[in-house]
Design an enzyme around this catalytic site. Structure first.
Site, PDB file in Angstrom:
ATOM      1  CE  LYS A   1     -16.156   9.565  -4.881  1.00 58.62           C
ATOM      2  NZ  LYS A   1     -15.119   8.929  -5.114  1.00 58.62           N
ATOM      3  CG  ASN A   2     -14.182   7.765  -1.529  1.00 61.30           C
ATOM      4  OD1 ASN A   2     -14.244   7.412  -2.598  1.00 61.30           O
ATOM      5  ND2 ASN A   2     -13.331   8.839  -1.104  1.00 61.30           N
TER       6      ASN A   2
ATOM      7  NE  ARG B   1      -5.557   8.330  -7.043  1.00 66.59           N
ATOM      8  CZ  ARG B   1      -6.695   8.467  -6.801  1.00 66.59           C
ATOM      9  NH1 ARG B   1      -7.533   9.190  -7.629  1.00 66.59           N
ATOM     10  NH2 ARG B   1      -7.458   8.422  -5.554  1.00 66.59           N
TER      11      ARG B   1
HETATM   12  C1  UD1 Z   1      -7.008   8.003  -1.451  1.00 66.78           C
HETATM   13  C2  UD1 Z   1      -7.314   8.465  -0.077  1.00 66.78           C
HETATM   14  C3  UD1 Z   1      -8.351   8.203   0.432  1.00 66.78           C
HETATM   15  C4  UD1 Z   1      -9.671   8.925  -0.566  1.00 66.78           C
HETATM   16  C5  UD1 Z   1      -9.311   8.412  -1.906  1.00 66.78           C
HETATM   17  C6  UD1 Z   1     -10.260   8.909  -2.893  1.00 66.78           C
HETATM   18  C7  UD1 Z   1      -5.430   8.727   1.762  1.00 66.78           C
HETATM   19  C8  UD1 Z   1      -4.275   7.858   2.467  1.00 66.78           C
HETATM   20  N1  UD1 Z   1      -5.917   8.092   1.071  1.00 66.78           N
HETATM   21  O1  UD1 Z   1      -7.218   6.501  -1.373  1.00 66.78           O
HETATM   22  O2  UD1 Z   1      -8.440   8.811   1.946  1.00 66.78           O
HETATM   23  O3  UD1 Z   1     -10.815   8.361   0.051  1.00 66.78           O
HETATM   24  O4  UD1 Z   1      -8.153   8.567  -2.237  1.00 66.78           O
HETATM   25  O5  UD1 Z   1      -9.845  10.109  -3.232  1.00 66.78           O
HETATM   26  O6  UD1 Z   1      -5.846  10.068   1.706  1.00 66.78           O
HETATM   27  N2  UD1 Z   1       0.119   4.598  -3.932  1.00 66.78           N
HETATM   28  C9  UD1 Z   1       1.159   3.782  -4.232  1.00 66.78           C
HETATM   29  N3  UD1 Z   1       1.041   2.454  -4.361  1.00 66.78           N
HETATM   30  C10 UD1 Z   1      -0.367   2.078  -4.527  1.00 66.78           C
HETATM   31  C11 UD1 Z   1      -1.361   2.617  -3.889  1.00 66.78           C
HETATM   32  C12 UD1 Z   1      -1.170   3.897  -3.780  1.00 66.78           C
HETATM   33  O7  UD1 Z   1       2.177   4.225  -4.157  1.00 66.78           O
HETATM   34  O8  UD1 Z   1      -0.311   0.812  -5.061  1.00 66.78           O
HETATM   35  C13 UD1 Z   1       0.498   5.946  -3.184  1.00 66.78           C
HETATM   36  C14 UD1 Z   1      -0.220   6.865  -4.323  1.00 66.78           C
HETATM   37  O9  UD1 Z   1       0.557   7.068  -5.294  1.00 66.78           O
HETATM   38  C15 UD1 Z   1      -0.560   8.185  -3.343  1.00 66.78           C
HETATM   39  C16 UD1 Z   1      -0.763   7.475  -2.140  1.00 66.78           C
HETATM   40  O10 UD1 Z   1      -0.469   6.142  -1.973  1.00 66.78           O
HETATM   41  O11 UD1 Z   1       0.721   8.675  -3.177  1.00 66.78           O
HETATM   42  C17 UD1 Z   1      -2.468   7.222  -2.268  1.00 66.78           C
HETATM   43  O12 UD1 Z   1      -2.852   6.815  -1.097  1.00 66.78           O
HETATM   44  P1  UD1 Z   1      -4.052   5.407  -1.308  1.00 66.78           P
HETATM   45  O13 UD1 Z   1      -4.853   5.635   0.245  1.00 66.78           O
HETATM   46  O14 UD1 Z   1      -3.692   4.338  -1.979  1.00 66.78           O
HETATM   47  O15 UD1 Z   1      -5.276   6.128  -2.154  1.00 66.78           O
HETATM   48  P2  UD1 Z   1      -6.542   5.767  -2.378  1.00 66.78           P
HETATM   49  O16 UD1 Z   1      -6.885   4.248  -2.147  1.00 66.78           O
HETATM   50  O17 UD1 Z   1      -6.992   6.173  -3.956  1.00 66.78           O
END
Ligand code: UD1
Length: 423
Positions: free
Chosen positions: A22-23, A123
């Site tokens: 999916k991702n 997020r």
């Molecule tokens: C995350 C997961 C990814 C998973 C996806 C879907 C990690 C590192 N990432 O990716 O493996 O496939 O969810 O469930 O495990 N953050 C910020 N600012 C931003 C973006 C993110 O502070 O602009 C922080 C979030 O608050 C959180 C973390 O970064 O603490 C999340 O990591 P990120 O990898 O960005 O999230 P996703 O891309 O959603």
């Protein structure tokens, strides 16, 4: 709204085919916006999140055909005429924010609503914004929408170091930098397999990228990208989830298409619980013939650490393990919403801040439970496999976002699982 009824039914046995990720698919689909030529994805998962992304791309004018029972998505982005991603679609799924980079690169502008998705924490988008600003973009937040603009002659190469190795921000930077003028460098880039898969597809489209899978990615911008066909990577989270099914219920299951390298430290942790994992020609074989597993401590981390997307499912296993385990969630600050539901099934869990302490019990009891996010939902289904009596998991629309044909896949290995329509 549908529910899933699970009756604990003893050991599992058989095979489960693992779908495309999916991702990975949710970042590959926006990548197709970068080219005027057709791009075809094969091995796509059949999920509601994929339909949501399809609708979003269609709202920009992309032509999309879904073929071969949903496994093939043929996309053409030659006639795009809109660069605004509306709240109505974006709120359903956070991955919608991955159109920001490609729209900026292609149109020099984009208006994208702040995202939705699972309620697992703040997020925010700051890492995406600063990464794109390093390529010359100007981004303002107005009334819940990000208004992004590239300089008059387009995005330009830039060097940026991410404060945190965000998967989404790495993807947005990569997608935008492919068509930027000159060289771009991303430091502290995410190393997840989905990033490697995205680069593999972009390279087939003519992008010049090096270093994917490491913390430093270098992109040499090109003037245009062309069409390509790409097979979506295997879903490591679906794989890990179904590896936990025989671990919880007992038995032996072969996960077709699975590979240990996709899962980083997850396989080591699972092996430490006493579950056996072997690579086979067709995938991975997981067996638990010994009954209760041993408790192990878990800390979620960026790849290759233990994935946050498998924390809830691992907690379900720990509920019946022998001993006490500490599960520490370091990626999202609000990702223990499955704990109170597992407690309703008889689990002993104490959550303090980012750590859950789970004391294993010999047996869980079926109960009506409600899931609040995708991975939490599936953790309750897994717990139900080993519980005495009936577990009814309601609000399963979350499950349909991430697990295709979940009842069929579990039934095929002997689980007693059925969908109750509209309750
Ligand atoms: C995350 C997961 C990814 C998973 C996806 C879907 C990690 C590192 N990432 O990716 O493996 O496939 O969810 O469930 O495990 N953050 C910020 N600012 C931003 C973006 C993110 O502070 O602009 C922080 C979030 O608050 C959180 C973390 O970064 O603490 C999340 O990591 P990120 O990898 O960005 O999230 P996703 O891309 O959603």
């Amino acid at each position: 709204m549908d529910s899933i009824l699970v009756r604990g039914n003893g050991a599992l046995s058989g095979q489960i085919p693992i779908a495309g990720a999916k991702n990975a698919c949710l970042t590959l689909m926006p990548a197709t916006l970068l080219s005027e030529e057709p791009v075809t994805l094969t091995n796509a998962p059949r999920l509601s999140d994929i339909s949501t992304m399809r609708q979003l791309l269609q709202s920009f004018g992309a032509e999309i055909s879904v073929l071969n029972k949903g496994l093939v998505i043929a996309m053409s982005s030659h006639g795009l005429d809109n660069w605004r991603a509306d709240y109505d679609i974006v709120r359903k799924m956070r991955a919608s924010n991955l159109v920001l980079g490609p729209l900026l690169a292609r149109f020099g502008q984009a208006i994208v609503s702040l995202p939705g998705g699972c309620a697992i924490g703040a997020r925010p988008m700051d890492l995406h914004i600063t990464a794109l600003e390093a390529l010359g973009a100007e981004i303002e937040l107005k009334e819940g929408y990000l208004h992004a603009k590239a300089p008059l002659n387009g995005l330009k190469g830039g060097t940026h170091r991410l404060r945190f190795a965000s998967v989404g921000a790495t993807e947005n930077f990569l997608l935008a930098a492919c068509l930027a003028k000159g060289t771009s460098v991303l430091e502290n880039a995410a190393r997840e397999p989905e990033i490697v898969d995205l680069v593999s597809c972009l390279r087939k489209m003519g992008a010049q990228i090096e270093g994917e899978g490491s913390s430093r990615i270098v992109i040499e911008g090109v003037d245009r990208l062309h069409g390509a066909t790409h097979s979506v990577l295997v879903d490591r989270i679906e794989l890990g989830t179904y590896m936990l099914a025989p671990a919880i219920a007992g038995g032996e299951v072969e996960l077709l298409g699975g590979r240990m390298s996709l899962l980083g430290s997850f396989c080591e942790k699972l092996a430490k619980t006493g579950v056996e994992i072997n690579e086979t020609e067709a995938g991975l074989r997981v067996s638990n013939t010994k009954g209760r597993v041993k408790a192990v401590d878990v800390k979620t981390e960026v790849f290759p650490g233990f994935p946050t997307d498998l924390q809830a499912q691992m907690m379900a296993l720990m509920c019946t393990a022998e001993g006490v385990c500490h599960l520490e969630e370091t990626i999202f600050e609000n990702r223990f919403m499955h704990a109170p539901e597992l407690i309703r099934m008889g689990a002993s869990i104490d959550v303090k801040g980012g750590t859950a302490t789970v004391t294993g019990k010999p047996q869980l009891k079926g109960a009506p439970v409600m899931a609040t996010d995708l991975r939490a939902s599936v953790s309750l289904v897994l717990a139900g496999l080993a519980a005495q009596g009936e577990t009814v998991v309601s609000r399963v629309y979350h499950l349909d976002r991430g697990y295709e044909f979940i009842e069929e896949k579990l039934k095929a290995v002997g689980a007693d699982v059925e969908r109750i329509k509209g309750s």
